[in-house]
Write a protein that holds these residues in place. Structure first.
Motif, PDB file in Angstrom:
ATOM      1  N   SER A 149      10.772   7.754  39.746  1.00 13.94           N
ATOM      2  CA  SER A 149      11.990   7.761  38.933  1.00 13.94           C
ATOM      3  C   SER A 149      12.514   6.346  38.708  1.00 13.94           C
ATOM      4  CB  SER A 149      13.066   8.613  39.607  1.00 13.94           C
ATOM      5  OG  SER A 149      13.465   8.037  40.845  1.00 13.94           O
ATOM      6  N   SER A 150      12.169   5.421  39.612  1.00 19.11           N
ATOM      7  CA  SER A 150      12.597   4.029  39.439  1.00 19.11           C
ATOM      8  C   SER A 150      11.649   3.250  38.529  1.00 19.11           C
ATOM      9  CB  SER A 150      12.680   3.335  40.797  1.00 19.11           C
ATOM     10  OG  SER A 150      11.389   3.202  41.367  1.00 19.11           O
ATOM     11  N   GLY A 151      10.491   3.838  38.183  1.00 23.27           N
ATOM     12  CA  GLY A 151       9.542   3.180  37.295  1.00 23.27           C
ATOM     13  C   GLY A 151       8.245   2.753  37.938  1.00 23.27           C
ATOM     14  N   VAL A 152       8.126   2.880  39.270  1.00 24.91           N
ATOM     15  CA  VAL A 152       6.891   2.531  39.975  1.00 24.91           C
ATOM     16  C   VAL A 152       5.858   3.638  39.749  1.00 24.91           C
ATOM     17  CG1 VAL A 152       5.846   2.074  42.221  1.00 24.91           C
ATOM     18  CG2 VAL A 152       8.136   1.203  41.700  1.00 24.91           C
ATOM     19  N   ARG A 153       4.615   3.254  39.471  1.00 25.74           N
ATOM     20  CA  ARG A 153       3.555   4.241  39.256  1.00 25.74           C
ATOM     21  C   ARG A 153       2.934   4.646  40.592  1.00 25.74           C
ATOM     22  NH1 ARG A 153       1.051   4.939  34.472  1.00 25.74           N
ATOM     23  NH2 ARG A 153      -1.027   4.945  35.437  1.00 25.74           N
ATOM     24  N   VAL A 154       2.383   5.880  40.632  1.00 24.98           N
ATOM     25  CA  VAL A 154       1.765   6.419  41.841  1.00 24.98           C
ATOM     26  C   VAL A 154       0.344   6.838  41.505  1.00 24.98           C
ATOM     27  CG1 VAL A 154       1.838   8.235  43.592  1.00 24.98           C
ATOM     28  CG2 VAL A 154       3.959   7.210  42.774  1.00 24.98           C
ATOM     29  N   ALA A 155      -0.609   6.429  42.341  1.00 24.33           N
ATOM     30  CA  ALA A 155      -2.020   6.763  42.136  1.00 24.33           C
ATOM     31  C   ALA A 155      -2.607   7.371  43.403  1.00 24.33           C
ATOM     32  CB  ALA A 155      -2.815   5.511  41.739  1.00 24.33           C
ATOM     33  N   ILE A 156      -3.561   8.289  43.228  1.00 24.56           N
ATOM     34  CA  ILE A 156      -4.344   8.810  44.350  1.00 24.56           C
ATOM     35  C   ILE A 156      -5.647   8.027  44.398  1.00 24.56           C
ATOM     36  CG2 ILE A 156      -5.543  10.795  45.321  1.00 24.56           C
ATOM     37  CD1 ILE A 156      -3.513  12.605  44.119  1.00 24.56           C
ATOM     38  N   ASP A 157      -5.856   7.296  45.476  1.00 26.06           N
ATOM     39  CA  ASP A 157      -7.043   6.469  45.637  1.00 26.06           C
ATOM     40  C   ASP A 157      -8.164   7.271  46.295  1.00 26.06           C
ATOM     41  OD1 ASP A 157      -8.580   4.217  45.473  1.00 26.06           O
ATOM     42  OD2 ASP A 157      -7.706   3.232  47.224  1.00 26.06           O
ATOM     43  N   ASP A 158      -9.407   6.866  46.037  1.00 23.14           N
ATOM     44  CA  ASP A 158     -10.588   7.498  46.658  1.00 23.14           C
ATOM     45  C   ASP A 158     -10.575   9.006  46.437  1.00 23.14           C
ATOM     46  OD1 ASP A 158     -11.314   4.998  47.556  1.00 23.14           O
ATOM     47  OD2 ASP A 158     -10.333   5.257  49.503  1.00 23.14           O
ATOM     48  N   PHE A 159     -10.197   9.451  45.253  1.00 26.86           N
ATOM     49  CA  PHE A 159     -10.110  10.886  44.976  1.00 26.86           C
ATOM     50  C   PHE A 159     -11.491  11.529  45.136  1.00 26.86           C
ATOM     51  CE2 PHE A 159      -9.997  14.616  42.239  1.00 26.86           C
ATOM     52  CZ  PHE A 159      -8.799  15.200  42.612  1.00 26.86           C
ATOM     53  N   GLY A 160     -11.520  12.594  45.959  1.00 20.96           N
ATOM     54  CA  GLY A 160     -12.771  13.303  46.212  1.00 20.96           C
ATOM     55  C   GLY A 160     -13.405  12.966  47.536  1.00 20.96           C
ATOM     56  N   SER A 161     -12.853  11.951  48.279  1.00 20.49           N
ATOM     57  CA  SER A 161     -13.468  11.545  49.533  1.00 20.49           C
ATOM     58  C   SER A 161     -12.950  12.337  50.713  1.00 20.49           C
ATOM     59  CB  SER A 161     -13.212  10.048  49.779  1.00 20.49           C
ATOM     60  OG  SER A 161     -11.817   9.824  49.926  1.00 20.49           O
ATOM     61  N   GLY A 162     -11.809  13.000  50.565  1.00 15.45           N
ATOM     62  CA  GLY A 162     -11.188  13.713  51.680  1.00 15.45           C
ATOM     63  C   GLY A 162     -11.109  15.190  51.428  1.00 15.45           C
ATOM     64  N   TYR A 163     -10.102  15.816  52.055  1.00 13.11           N
ATOM     65  CA  TYR A 163     -10.020  17.265  52.045  1.00 13.11           C
ATOM     66  C   TYR A 163      -8.843  17.783  51.232  1.00 13.11           C
ATOM     67  CZ  TYR A 163      -6.462  16.090  55.451  1.00 13.11           C
ATOM     68  OH  TYR A 163      -5.372  15.543  56.072  1.00 13.11           O
ATOM     69  N   ALA A 164      -7.995  16.876  50.739  1.00 10.20           N
ATOM     70  CA  ALA A 164      -6.721  17.337  50.209  1.00 10.20           C
ATOM     71  C   ALA A 164      -6.592  17.107  48.713  1.00 10.20           C
ATOM     72  CB  ALA A 164      -5.573  16.633  50.933  1.00 10.20           C
ATOM     73  N   ALA A 165      -7.713  17.035  47.957  1.00 11.73           N
ATOM     74  CA  ALA A 165      -7.657  16.647  46.563  1.00 11.73           C
ATOM     75  C   ALA A 165      -6.723  17.522  45.740  1.00 11.73           C
ATOM     76  CB  ALA A 165      -9.072  16.687  45.975  1.00 11.73           C
ATOM     77  N   MET A 166      -7.017  18.810  45.654  1.00 13.57           N
ATOM     78  CA  MET A 166      -6.215  19.699  44.827  1.00 13.57           C
ATOM     79  C   MET A 166      -4.802  19.854  45.386  1.00 13.57           C
ATOM     80  SD  MET A 166      -8.357  20.089  42.562  1.00 13.57           S
ATOM     81  CE  MET A 166      -7.333  21.133  41.541  1.00 13.57           C
ATOM     82  N   THR A 167      -4.685  19.827  46.724  1.00 18.57           N
ATOM     83  CA  THR A 167      -3.356  19.927  47.337  1.00 18.57           C
ATOM     84  C   THR A 167      -2.474  18.771  46.903  1.00 18.57           C
ATOM     85  OG1 THR A 167      -4.268  21.066  49.255  1.00 18.57           O
ATOM     86  CG2 THR A 167      -2.105  20.045  49.511  1.00 18.57           C
ATOM     87  N   TYR A 168      -3.013  17.554  46.902  1.00 19.81           N
ATOM     88  CA  TYR A 168      -2.227  16.401  46.520  1.00 19.81           C
ATOM     89  C   TYR A 168      -1.831  16.452  45.047  1.00 19.81           C
ATOM     90  CZ  TYR A 168      -2.605  13.724  50.831  1.00 19.81           C
ATOM     91  OH  TYR A 168      -2.463  13.285  52.119  1.00 19.81           O
ATOM     92  N   LEU A 169      -2.756  16.919  44.202  1.00 23.05           N
ATOM     93  CA  LEU A 169      -2.424  17.043  42.788  1.00 23.05           C
ATOM     94  C   LEU A 169      -1.291  18.036  42.578  1.00 23.05           C
ATOM     95  CD1 LEU A 169      -5.833  17.040  40.880  1.00 23.05           C
ATOM     96  CD2 LEU A 169      -4.046  15.327  40.821  1.00 23.05           C
ATOM     97  N   HIS A 170      -1.295  19.086  43.382  1.00 27.92           N
ATOM     98  CA  HIS A 170      -0.275  20.128  43.244  1.00 27.92           C
ATOM     99  C   HIS A 170       1.063  19.701  43.845  1.00 27.92           C
ATOM    100  CE1 HIS A 170       1.667  24.025  43.270  1.00 27.92           C
ATOM    101  NE2 HIS A 170       1.815  23.937  44.579  1.00 27.92           N
ATOM    102  N   GLU A 171       1.015  19.032  45.015  1.00 29.26           N
ATOM    103  CA  GLU A 171       2.234  18.755  45.770  1.00 29.26           C
ATOM    104  C   GLU A 171       2.929  17.466  45.353  1.00 29.26           C
ATOM    105  OE1 GLU A 171       3.727  20.672  47.738  1.00 29.26           O
ATOM    106  OE2 GLU A 171       2.262  22.184  48.332  1.00 29.26           O
ATOM    107  N   PHE A 172       2.149  16.443  44.970  1.00 30.16           N
ATOM    108  CA  PHE A 172       2.736  15.123  44.795  1.00 30.16           C
ATOM    109  C   PHE A 172       2.794  14.716  43.321  1.00 30.16           C
ATOM    110  CE2 PHE A 172       0.938  14.043  49.214  1.00 30.16           C
ATOM    111  CZ  PHE A 172       2.044  14.622  49.795  1.00 30.16           C
ATOM    112  N   PRO A 173       3.859  14.010  42.940  1.00 29.32           N
ATOM    113  CA  PRO A 173       3.952  13.473  41.576  1.00 29.32           C
ATOM    114  C   PRO A 173       3.095  12.216  41.468  1.00 29.32           C
ATOM    115  CG  PRO A 173       5.895  12.854  42.839  1.00 29.32           C
ATOM    116  CD  PRO A 173       5.071  13.726  43.743  1.00 29.32           C
TER     117      PRO A 173
END
Length: 775
Positions: A655-679
């Protein structure tokens, strides 16, 4: 009850009390109406206190809950007596019998309050009997003082019966006992938990004062005055508020008893003895004689109880000096004592001695991600599981942190069997705080057999070296061999894995000290991996990567020291360093005419820190940069203790303008969970998927699916680890917009970004397209 509901209840009760008290004090409507209002107010106040006590029952558990149940019974006894008093006064033909059932209901409160005080789980080794004796001592002394000052003459004048006398005396005596117990509980309460018992003590004191005033006026046949009624209302109101302020008590095993608890019960005793002696010399007084005998008996009994408490306290302290307070296992001192005894016995009988030293893998990550309370719960569960895997006669000790040791006085084969059982026992995950946590043990074994002499210190050191060897090799368990000593004491660390802190002994300690010093003195450095547009080949941003120019080992990458930093609580300091240095460099680029966005990686503790957005915005303001220039990257395998808190942190950043990225997508166990839970704004595909897409159809299909998914979600897709032209061309045809990798550029310094060549207008589809050069 939520804090908002509690505060609203207190405000409403305060307003109602104020109305009733004003009505009674000002006498609105005449004496008859005021009397009825007083009765209604008394019922309302006692019902309020009773309902609040029931709410406290639901908010507590164990002995504390039992105490509140007792107090609730007493409060409902008061409500019943108020209702019966009103019934007899307005509807029954006869006046309420005195003494009778109405008195029984009122007297139920001090009796139940005293019983409740005995159930409060405070004081550690405090004897419940001693609390009873404290109350009896104070109550008897105050009764003797009251009898000699006014009660004897009062009852002589009114010529009441023995039963009436007993009931009349029961009011002040019961109230005094209730106040005494309440004050003792306040004194026993630890700081931070005294609000509730203090309010209960204040309310009980008011009831005691105005009960005594009522007994005095009732003896002369007068009805309770409006002042007495207001005093009752206020006391009941304060008790109700105290019940609303209740907090669940910790299971305190041992706590120092305040010094005042020992001498305060004796304060009224000298006055009682002086006045009682004067009464006895003046003539016969049976109540004073009985009170004196009770005082002597109670005081002697209390001293014997205190002596017994001191004996048990010394025994408990001696035991706790040899016990780990968290797991109740043996501590290092007890383990060393038993190991020394076993070695001494071996010198006489030749009996073999074995030591196992264990350490939890990545326990620091659990503490940082899920919090220390969850870490403590996990340690308790680990201790129980270790105990379940060993024999009854073996000694298990927690040496500190997540390190445990086991002493086995048997053959080496038995020691190895125990190690195997421990490894198997930790195959099953733990359930802590409703989460499944999978942890493993690294186990080191060392045995003393045969004729060779070995000291207790040397045997333990061998097991410790074997444990570090097992940890480095991820081998589960290892037995000590002489070459492990050479590896541990070698100052020139031989491999990359040793540089991560996996080595033991002197080298590990020195390496950790070097890392702390490098962080404190800003000896670390940043390099930047460009993020390139696959359509224009222009750099559209950079990712900050930390490096450590070690004076002995050369330039170290994150894999060489981040695990050591995580294990020793240095990640927050590293994150702060990277944030400040990256923004400082970005500000320098902007002054040089290069407006280059920068991305930094966040650790798990940072993501769980609600103060992070403020820290980030302060750093941006410090360097005069807009929030849009910064991207924070969270690795997919970050263990988040509170999804709601992490979502709140990321929401505030976005909301302040900082961008958020998911790094190393696919290397762990929480891929779809993070997409669903986090902006998030950006997905960075892990290099393990990108590398084989040219020749592996399955990998290509996965990457294409993720790119399409990112486009569907409106997310920017970045491919990591692009090493050749064919891979870059294929990604562009898939619709992937951006990429990072050595095909475009290796990680470069901040100066290289500042003085980079002008961007080329070539595209990958052009035959003349060449790899841009940054170095």
């Amino acid at each position: 009850m939520t804090a908002r509901a509690r505060n609203a209840t207190i405000v409403a009760a305060t307003l109602v009390l104020g109305v009733f008290a004003s009505w009674l004090a000002l006498g609105w409507g005449g004496p008859a109406l005021v009397t009825k209002v007083g009765e209604v107010a008394s019922v309302a106040a006692s019902a309020f206190a009773a309902c609040c006590a029931v709410a406290a029952v639901h908010a507590t558990r164990g002995r504390q809950r039992m105490g509140w149940i007792c107090l609730s019974v007493g409060m409902f006894g008061w409500v019943t007596s108020d209702l019966l008093w009103s019934y007899f006064t307005h509807f029954a033909a006869d006046a309420p019998p005195s003494p009778g059932v109405v008195d029984l209901g009122y007297l139920l409160l001090p009796a139940s309050a005293c019983l409740a005080a005995l159930l409060v789980p405070f004081g550690g080794l405090r004897s419940t009997l001693r609390i009873v004796l404290d109350g009896a001592l104070v109550a008897t002394a105050l009764f003797a003082i009251a009898w000699t000052t006014f009660l004897r003459e009062l009852f002589a004048v009114t010529n009441v019966s023995g039963l009436e006398l007993a009931v009349s005396v029961a009011y002040p005596v019961g109230d005094v006992a209730m106040v005494t117990f309440a004050l003792v509980i306040v004194a026993q309460s630890p700081p931070g938990l005294r609000m509730c018992p203090a309010l209960l003590a204040a309310g009980a004191t008011l009831l005691a004062i105005f009960d005594s005033a009522y007994v005095f006026t009732a003896t002369y046949g007068d009805a309770p005055s409006n002042v007495i009624v207001i005093g009752w209302l206020t006391g009941l109101y304060i008790i109700g508020v105290g019940a609303l302020m209740v907090r669940r008590l910790p299971a305190t095993l041992l706590r120092a008893t305040p010094r005042a608890v020992f001498w305060v019960p004796y304060v009224p005793v000298p006055f009682a003895l002086f006045l009682g002696a004067r009464e006895l010399f003046a003539g016969e007084s049976v109540p004073i004689l009985i009170a004196g005998i009770v005082l002597i008996f109670v005081a002697l009994a209390r001293q014997f109880v205190l002596l017994d408490e001191n004996r048990r306290l010394l025994a408990a302290v001696a035991d706790m000096a040899l016990r780990d307070p968290l797991t109740d296992l043996a501590n290092r001192a007890l383990f060393n004592d038993r190991l020394a005894h076993a070695i001494e016995l071996r010198g006489r009988t030749g009996a073999p001695v074995g030591v196992l030293v264990t350490d939890l893998d990545d326990f620091k990550l659990v503490n940082d991600s899920l919090g220390h309370p969850v870490g403590d719960e996990l340690l308790r569960s680990v201790g129980e599981r270790i105990q379940s895997a060993i024999r009854t006669g073996d000694t298990v000790a927690r040496l500190g942190g997540d390190e445990f040791a086991i002493l086995v006085e048997d053959a080496p084969a038995i020691v190895e069997q125990i190690a195997d059982r421990l490894v198997q026992a930790f195959e099953e995950p733990f359930t802590v705080d409703g989460r499944s946590v999978d942890v493993r043990l690294s186990i080191g074994l060392a045995t003393a057999v045969g004729d060779a002499e070995v000291s207790a210190e040397e045997l333990f050191k061998r097991a410790d070296l074997a444990m570090y060897s097992a940890k480095r090799a991820h081998a589960g368990s290892r037995s000590f061999t002489p070459d492990m000593r050479q590896d541990a004491t070698e100052l020139n660390l031989p491999s990359q894995q040793d540089r991560t802190g996996g080595c033991g002994g002197v080298a590990r300690i020195e390496f950790l000290g070097d890392l702390r010093r490098a962080i404190d003195e800003h000896e670390l450095d940043l390099v930047y991996q460009p993020k390139v547009s696959l359509r224009t080949l222009k750099a559209v941003g950079v990712e900050a990567l930390i490096r450590w120019p070690h004076p002995e080992f050369g330039l170290l990458e994150p894999a060489d020291f981040l695990s050591l930093a995580r294990e020793n609580g240095l990640m927050e300091a590293l994150t702060d360093f990277v944030l400040d240095r990256a923004l400082e460099d970005a500000a320098g680029w902007r002054k040089a005419g290069v407006d280059m966005p920068v991305a930094i990686n966040l650790s798990a503790p940072s993501l769980n820190d609600e103060a992070l957005p403020g820290t980030v915005l302060s750093a941006l303001a410090k360097h005069g940069l807009p929030p849009a220039i910064l991207t924070v990257e969270i690795t997919e395998d970050v263990l988040v203790s509170s999804v709601a808190r992490a979502r709140s942190v990321l929401d505030e950043l976005r909301s302040s303008g900082v961008r958020v990225a998911i790094d190393d997508f696919g290397s762990g166990y929480a891929a779809m969970t993070y997409l669903h839970e986090f902006p998030v704004d950006e997905l960075k595909l892990d290099r393990q998927f990108i590398g084989p897409i040219v020749h592996d159809e399955r990998a290509a299909s996965i990457v294409l699916s993720v790119v399409n998914l990112a486009n569907e979600f409106g997310l920017t897709c970045v491919a990591e680890g692009v090493e050749d032209r064919a891979t870059a061309e294929l990604l562009r045809t898939y619709g992937c917009e951006f990429a990072q990798g050595h095909y475009f550029s290796k990680a470069v310094t901040a100066e290289a970004i500042r003085h980079c060549c002008a961007p080329t207008d070539a595209t990958l589809s052009s035959a003349e397209a060449t790899r841009p050069s940054w170095a």
